[in-house]
Design an enzyme around this catalytic site. Structure first.
Site, PDB file in Angstrom:
ATOM      1  N   HIS A  42       0.869  -1.183   0.000  1.00  0.00           N
ATOM      2  CA  HIS A  42       0.000   0.000   0.000  1.00  0.00           C
ATOM      3  C   HIS A  42       0.903   1.230   0.000  1.00  0.00           C
ATOM      4  O   HIS A  42       2.096   1.124   0.274  1.00  0.00           O
ATOM      5  CB  HIS A  42      -0.914   0.016   1.240  1.00  0.00           C
ATOM      6  CG  HIS A  42      -0.150   0.179   2.520  1.00  0.00           C
ATOM      7  ND1 HIS A  42       0.452  -0.900   3.159  1.00  0.00           N
ATOM      8  CD2 HIS A  42       0.166   1.287   3.237  1.00  0.00           C
ATOM      9  CE1 HIS A  42       1.086  -0.452   4.241  1.00  0.00           C
ATOM     10  NE2 HIS A  42       0.934   0.857   4.300  1.00  0.00           N
ATOM     11  N   HIS A 124       5.838   6.187  -1.059  1.00  0.00           N
ATOM     12  CA  HIS A 124       6.676   4.997  -1.168  1.00  0.00           C
ATOM     13  C   HIS A 124       5.859   3.759  -0.812  1.00  0.00           C
ATOM     14  O   HIS A 124       4.829   3.853  -0.151  1.00  0.00           O
ATOM     15  CB  HIS A 124       7.903   5.093  -0.258  1.00  0.00           C
ATOM     16  CG  HIS A 124       7.548   5.066   1.199  1.00  0.00           C
ATOM     17  ND1 HIS A 124       7.136   6.202   1.879  1.00  0.00           N
ATOM     18  CD2 HIS A 124       7.500   4.043   2.088  1.00  0.00           C
ATOM     19  CE1 HIS A 124       6.867   5.877   3.130  1.00  0.00           C
ATOM     20  NE2 HIS A 124       7.077   4.569   3.289  1.00  0.00           N
TER      21      HIS A 124
END
Length: 175
Positions: A42, A124
């Protein structure tokens, strides 16, 4: 009972496959650590911390009409954060809409007494935890950016399960 919550962009199956391939390449190149399973991939927008049921209800009421922009992101650079031992794939450029969405969610959390964000938003996806280093000769990885497109935002809960930490979607907002 409080729950550990965060807002995230889900990772589509095609991007998950590309991330798994990259993980494998990094492991073969000498990165040691716990590989994050594809089901846990995620992109965190805002970490909320420990949230009570009443805080969660208020949060959902405040954000009932959350507008989700179409998001397109190129993940093209590796990061290593030594203290937590994280190897992640990030983006050199943050799309304006993505930065604005993350800021909106982080500010809402702060204004309502939830976990304050201490760092600037850096998109990220974590690939490894408990890694001891990022090898210098991996500067060219990935060879091609991994393109991530999203049309939804999820409120996620972090749960300790028998196989380790698992993330589950509590609520989804879609474009």
């Amino acid at each position: 009972m409080a729950q550990r919550l965060f807002f995230a962009l889900p990772v589509a199956r095609t991007s998950q496959l590309a991330l798994l391939k990259l993980q494998s390449q990094l492991a073969q190149a000498g990165i040691h650590g716990r590989m994050i399973p594809a089901t846990n991939f995620h992109l965190t927008l805002a970490f909320l911390g420990s949230v009570t049921a009443s805080q969660k209800d208020a949060l959902l009421a405040r954000l009932a009409d959350l507008t989700v922009p179409d998001l397109h992101l190129e993940l093209d650079t590796l990061h290593y954060w030594a203290k937590p031992g994280i190897v992640a794939l990030g983006a050199r450029r943050t799309p304006i809409a993505l930065g604005q969405l993350a800021t909106q969610l982080q500010q809402d959390a702060y204004q309502h007494g939830l976990h304050p964000t201490r760092h600037a938003f850096r998109p990220h996806i974590t690939l490894f935890r408990g890694a001891s280093a990022l090898l210098p000769d991996l500067a060219h990885v990935p060879e091609q950016p991994i393109v991530m497109t999203s049309h939804s935002v999820e409120l996620m809960v972090s749960v300790n399960g028998p196989a380790g930490v698992e993330y589950h979607c509590l609520k989804r907002w879609q474009r």
